[in-house]
Scaffold this active site. Sequence first.
Site, PDB file in Angstrom:
ATOM      1  N   CYS A 290      -2.577   9.151   2.727  1.00 20.53           N
ATOM      2  CA  CYS A 290      -2.204   8.553   1.435  1.00 20.53           C
ATOM      3  C   CYS A 290      -3.245   8.825   0.358  1.00 20.53           C
ATOM      4  CB  CYS A 290      -1.990   7.052   1.591  1.00 20.53           C
ATOM      5  SG  CYS A 290      -3.414   6.205   2.297  1.00 20.53           S
TER       6      CYS A 290
ATOM      7  N   GLU B 243       0.879  -1.172   0.000  1.00 20.81           N
ATOM      8  CA  GLU B 243       0.000   0.000   0.000  1.00 20.81           C
ATOM      9  C   GLU B 243       0.913   1.217   0.000  1.00 20.81           C
ATOM     10  OE1 GLU B 243      -3.145  -0.216  -0.312  1.00 20.81           O
ATOM     11  OE2 GLU B 243      -3.667  -2.246   0.301  1.00 20.81           O
TER      12      GLU B 243
HETATM   13  P1  NAD Z   1       8.520   4.398   4.745  1.00 16.23           P
HETATM   14  O1  NAD Z   1       8.581   3.507   3.561  1.00 16.23           O
HETATM   15  O2  NAD Z   1       9.676   5.258   5.024  1.00 16.23           O
HETATM   16  O3  NAD Z   1       8.308   3.526   6.068  1.00 16.23           O
HETATM   17  C1  NAD Z   1       7.219   2.653   6.195  1.00 16.23           C
HETATM   18  C2  NAD Z   1       7.631   1.490   7.071  1.00 16.23           C
HETATM   19  O4  NAD Z   1       8.570   0.687   6.370  1.00 16.23           O
HETATM   20  C3  NAD Z   1       8.315   1.902   8.363  1.00 16.23           C
HETATM   21  O5  NAD Z   1       7.882   1.049   9.388  1.00 16.23           O
HETATM   22  C4  NAD Z   1       9.779   1.688   8.046  1.00 16.23           C
HETATM   23  O6  NAD Z   1      10.572   1.436   9.185  1.00 16.23           O
HETATM   24  C5  NAD Z   1       9.709   0.464   7.164  1.00 16.23           C
HETATM   25  N1  NAD Z   1      10.841   0.275   6.259  1.00 16.23           N
HETATM   26  C6  NAD Z   1      11.655   1.218   5.722  1.00 16.23           C
HETATM   27  N2  NAD Z   1      12.562   0.624   4.904  1.00 16.23           N
HETATM   28  C7  NAD Z   1      12.301  -0.704   4.930  1.00 16.23           C
HETATM   29  C8  NAD Z   1      12.879  -1.847   4.289  1.00 16.23           C
HETATM   30  N3  NAD Z   1      13.924  -1.739   3.472  1.00 16.23           N
HETATM   31  N4  NAD Z   1      12.337  -3.056   4.535  1.00 16.23           N
HETATM   32  C9  NAD Z   1      11.281  -3.186   5.344  1.00 16.23           C
HETATM   33  N5  NAD Z   1      10.694  -2.157   5.985  1.00 16.23           N
HETATM   34  C10 NAD Z   1      11.203  -0.927   5.779  1.00 16.23           C
HETATM   35  O7  NAD Z   1       7.178   5.219   4.611  1.00 16.23           O
HETATM   36  P2  NAD Z   1       6.602   6.341   5.594  1.00 16.23           P
HETATM   37  O8  NAD Z   1       7.368   7.582   5.387  1.00 16.23           O
HETATM   38  O9  NAD Z   1       6.468   5.795   6.976  1.00 16.23           O
HETATM   39  O10 NAD Z   1       5.127   6.503   5.020  1.00 16.23           O
HETATM   40  C11 NAD Z   1       4.793   7.458   4.068  1.00 16.23           C
HETATM   41  C12 NAD Z   1       4.348   6.785   2.784  1.00 16.23           C
HETATM   42  O11 NAD Z   1       3.364   5.823   3.067  1.00 16.23           O
HETATM   43  C13 NAD Z   1       3.721   7.757   1.813  1.00 16.23           C
HETATM   44  O12 NAD Z   1       4.208   7.520   0.514  1.00 16.23           O
HETATM   45  C14 NAD Z   1       2.246   7.405   1.891  1.00 16.23           C
HETATM   46  O13 NAD Z   1       1.501   7.712   0.745  1.00 16.23           O
HETATM   47  C15 NAD Z   1       2.295   5.956   2.138  1.00 16.23           C
HETATM   48  N6  NAD Z   1       1.051   5.462   2.720  1.00 16.23           N
HETATM   49  C16 NAD Z   1       0.260   4.691   1.949  1.00 16.23           C
HETATM   50  C17 NAD Z   1      -0.950   4.237   2.452  1.00 16.23           C
HETATM   51  C18 NAD Z   1      -1.852   3.369   1.617  1.00 16.23           C
HETATM   52  O14 NAD Z   1      -2.774   2.796   2.159  1.00 16.23           O
HETATM   53  N7  NAD Z   1      -1.639   3.257   0.321  1.00 16.23           N
HETATM   54  C19 NAD Z   1      -1.332   4.585   3.758  1.00 16.23           C
HETATM   55  C20 NAD Z   1      -0.492   5.378   4.513  1.00 16.23           C
HETATM   56  C21 NAD Z   1       0.703   5.814   3.983  1.00 16.23           C
END
Ligand code: NAD
Length: 494
Positions: free
Chosen positions: A260, A226
């Site tokens: 999002c 997502e």
């Molecule tokens: P992010 O990718 O930086 O982090 C998300 C999660 O992934 C965190 O828990 C982080 O620690 C983990 N993570 C980071 N690198 C990783 C890796 N290599 N392997 C596994 N896990 C890893 O994202 P963010 O800044 O926390 O969130 C913002 C983004 O999320 C925006 O792009 C937003 O649109 C999206 N988002 C999407 C939805 C949806 O339902 N489509 C909902 C909420 C947020």
Amino acid sequence: MTNPATGALLAEVPAGGPAEVAAAFTRARAAQPAWGALPFAERARELRRFARVLRDDAKLVDTLVSENGKPRYEAELFELFYTLDLTRYYTGRAGRRALRDDLRHPLVFSNKRARVIRHPRGVVGVIGPWNFPLLNNYADCIAPLVAGNAVVLKPSEHTPLTSLRVAELWRTSGMPADVFQVVAGRADAGAAVAEAADMVFFTGSAAAGRKVAQAAAARLVPVVLELGGKSAMIVLADADLARAAHLAAWSGFAGSGQVCIRTERILVEAAVADRFVELLAAEIRSLRQAVPPLADTPEVDVGAITFAPQMERAQRQIADALARGGRVVTGGGPVTQVGAGRFFAPTLIADATPEMAVMREETFGPVLPVMKVRDAEEAVRVANDSPMGLSGSVWSGDAARAAAIARRLETGSVCVNDALFNYFCVEAPLGGVKGSGIGFRHGVEGLRQFCRLETVVEDHPLLGWLSPFLGRQLTFPYRKRSARLVRWFMRWFY
Ligand code: NAD
């Protein structure tokens, strides 16, 4: 952990790493079989009871507001209310029906029937973002738990406190030990979850999502991603402009724009564009921005910026828009007089054009561009000219025409004459297309994906007596008569 609205220190949270994740998975694997073996009704009863524990906890919403910086009302409406409603849906009749065995009856070999059994996959890893510490974290664990899986949740390192509180409540309220666990940690903990889980449910950025998908592909385990969006709001000339402007402000600036499926860009038919910008600017100027109080008073509309880099991203996109001929109608930069934390003025950009960064890259913050389009055709073309496809909305006085346009949008879900409410339609799948992800949450599909299918083919209770005869005719030793029969049947039947 600090409060993004006040800058105050909230807590020190030790970061778990691969060792803590591995230990959580070992415990979860030991606990899962008993949970998966419970009848649906018992799992459902336990999860409904737990939802009430969350509802009645005095600390949960305070924790969420303090670590995320959103208004209390949003924490309650978007996150707690949603968690209760999703629990209601998946633990009710829809969930029971979705998970029970299916019987399928072949037409040709009608002596047989197939029973499709839905087993839990095992231990599901849920990796969450910081913008919805409850909704995109514990609430995304509800479907896998209902389906009989154990879950290890890795919340964002920027907002782990809500999930840790949920885990504490799980332990202290007598929920089955180790069936749901939280490991707070950074990207390395997330990567360890993707290395260990029987299925990964990831919400976050496209960059991290790709890495998670690669790890899942290497082990051939299913993954749901997502990711981000660039959702377009299309406003046609015959729309109720006042209502469209009101919902544009809400869907653009709720959560300080860190949502999002938020409205990320607005495409308005030229004939009404100036009027629409005026109305939207008035809506935005009326928003009350403040440090969200923990007290039960909904007098703040817009809170803080949770994640520091969002401030720079918003500023960079505004500067780029100005350099390309855009105009800041209201807002325009950080606000310092509101609180000691991070605040950014809700910003409206008029005269936007498709090449601006604010029209192409995800903002995920408090900046909203409006572009004039000639007609609905141009609006559809511009809306679809994006590498992402998560959400969107179409506004018109003719709802049927709006719905017809909605069908032409390359997106996972879309509202007609509304915005954001698609997230609350838990009965229907919600997910992204193109760069916005793979798979979905919600709906029957959002539950069944957490099951491993097994098909058991057995004799039909009424026609099974034919099986020994057909078995003799169709198997060794091959006979001319059987070959003739098969050829005749193919010609006659197909
Ligand atoms: P992010 O990718 O930086 O982090 C998300 C999660 O992934 C965190 O828990 C982080 O620690 C983990 N993570 C980071 N690198 C990783 C890796 N290599 N392997 C596994 N896990 C890893 O994202 P963010 O800044 O926390 O969130 C913002 C983004 O999320 C925006 O792009 C937003 O649109 C999206 N988002 C999407 C939805 C949806 O339902 N489509 C909902 C909420 C947020």
